[in-house]
Design a protein around this motif. Structure first.
Motif, PDB file in Angstrom:
ATOM      1  N   SER A   1       0.692  -1.129  -0.209  1.00 51.43           N
ATOM      2  CA  SER A   1      -0.147  -0.021   0.159  1.00 51.43           C
ATOM      3  C   SER A   1       0.790   1.199   0.214  1.00 51.43           C
ATOM      4  O   SER A   1       2.334   1.111   0.172  1.00 51.43           O
ATOM      5  CB  SER A   1      -0.856   0.026   1.102  1.00 51.43           C
ATOM      6  N   GLU A   2       0.130   2.225  -0.406  1.00 56.61           N
ATOM      7  CA  GLU A   2       1.045   3.505  -0.280  1.00 56.61           C
ATOM      8  C   GLU A   2       1.775   3.863   0.679  1.00 56.61           C
ATOM      9  O   GLU A   2       2.870   4.528   1.080  1.00 56.61           O
ATOM     10  CB  GLU A   2       0.129   4.925  -1.080  1.00 56.61           C
ATOM     11  N   GLU A   3       0.610   3.624   1.978  1.00 52.13           N
ATOM     12  CA  GLU A   3       0.866   3.963   3.568  1.00 52.13           C
ATOM     13  C   GLU A   3       2.265   2.965   4.009  1.00 52.13           C
ATOM     14  O   GLU A   3       3.165   3.509   4.726  1.00 52.13           O
ATOM     15  CB  GLU A   3      -0.186   3.780   3.976  1.00 52.13           C
TER      16      GLU A   3
ATOM     17  N   LEU B   1       4.635  -0.689  -5.682  1.00 51.68           N
ATOM     18  CA  LEU B   1       3.019  -0.410  -5.548  1.00 51.68           C
ATOM     19  C   LEU B   1       2.761  -1.685  -6.351  1.00 51.68           C
ATOM     20  O   LEU B   1       2.828  -2.117  -7.397  1.00 51.68           O
ATOM     21  CB  LEU B   1       2.646   0.438  -5.311  1.00 51.68           C
TER      22      LEU B   1
END
Length: 221
Positions: free
Chosen positions: A66-68, A92
């Protein structure tokens, strides 16, 4: 001049070699220490990222779920004492839109396809499928992706429970929409399946295409 050359160049070479050896033996332990420090930090929150150190420059590698998760790994790497530059070489996971999951039941067994979130989701789904339809061979063709809807596992549990009542067919989750096609195992299952898709579905999902057939023996009566 000849006398100078005879001792000057060997001396320069010797000094260069000693300097190179000193750099090698001094920086290599530092590289190892920094690499271990960053990877220990990453391991606390991430099991996908790894770091390599060249001098004081860090190369971050891996496939972020995830981007997080990527932002967290970059923060750990960048805040590690001794790191000068972070070269982000991560990628990603692909985003599935809509995020889909399909249970296909046939004489050959159960096929699970579509998308599955990163982590232990695959193992959980396989265990749930075995529990819902024990003794039936299960083939896993799920692909890891981002974009799973909220409450995805509740959606999957419902899909597996409905697929268990089919002799053949499929139950599909597309985003938060259920589609079902196939033949019910018996008349009671046919009634239960129709009722299930005309009541409140888990996770605020909605019914899409519903194409159910009663078992041949029941439909001929």
């Amino acid at each position: 001049m000849h006398t100078i050359k005879s001792w000057f160049w060997p001396g320069v070479i010797t000094i260069a070699l000693l300097t190179a050896l000193a750099v090698w033996f001094l920086t290599d332990p530092i590289d190892r220490e920094l690499t271990a420090s960053v990877n220990d930090g990453l391991a606390l929150q991430n099991d996908w990222a790894s770091a390599e150190i060249d001098g004081r420059d860090l190369v971050l590698k891996g496939i972020a779920p995830s981007e997080e998760a990527l932002a967290a790994a970059l923060k750990i790497a960048g805040e590690t004492e001794g790191v000068r530059i972070v070269d982000n070489q991560t990628t990603l996971l692909p985003l599935a839109d809509p995020f889909s999951f399909v249970v296909t039941k046939s004489d050959e067994g159960i096929l699970l396809s579509g998308n599955v979130p990163y982590g232990d989701a695959r193992a959980k789904i396989l265990a749930a499928a075995e529990n819902a339809m024990p003794g039936i061979e299960i083939l896993d063709e799920m692909a890891v992706a981002r974009g799973a809807p909220q409450g995805f596992f509740n959606l999957v549990d419902f899909a597996l429970a409905q697929a268990a009542q089919l002799t053949n067919g499929e139950v599909e989750i597309s985003g938060t929409t259920y589609n079902i096609r196939g033949t019910a195992a018996n008349l009671n299952d046919y009634d239960r399946l129709n009722a299930a898709f005309h009541t409140a579905l888990p996770g605020n999902a909605e019914a899409g295409e519903i194409k159910l057939e009663a078992p041949a023996r029941a439909s001929s009566n």
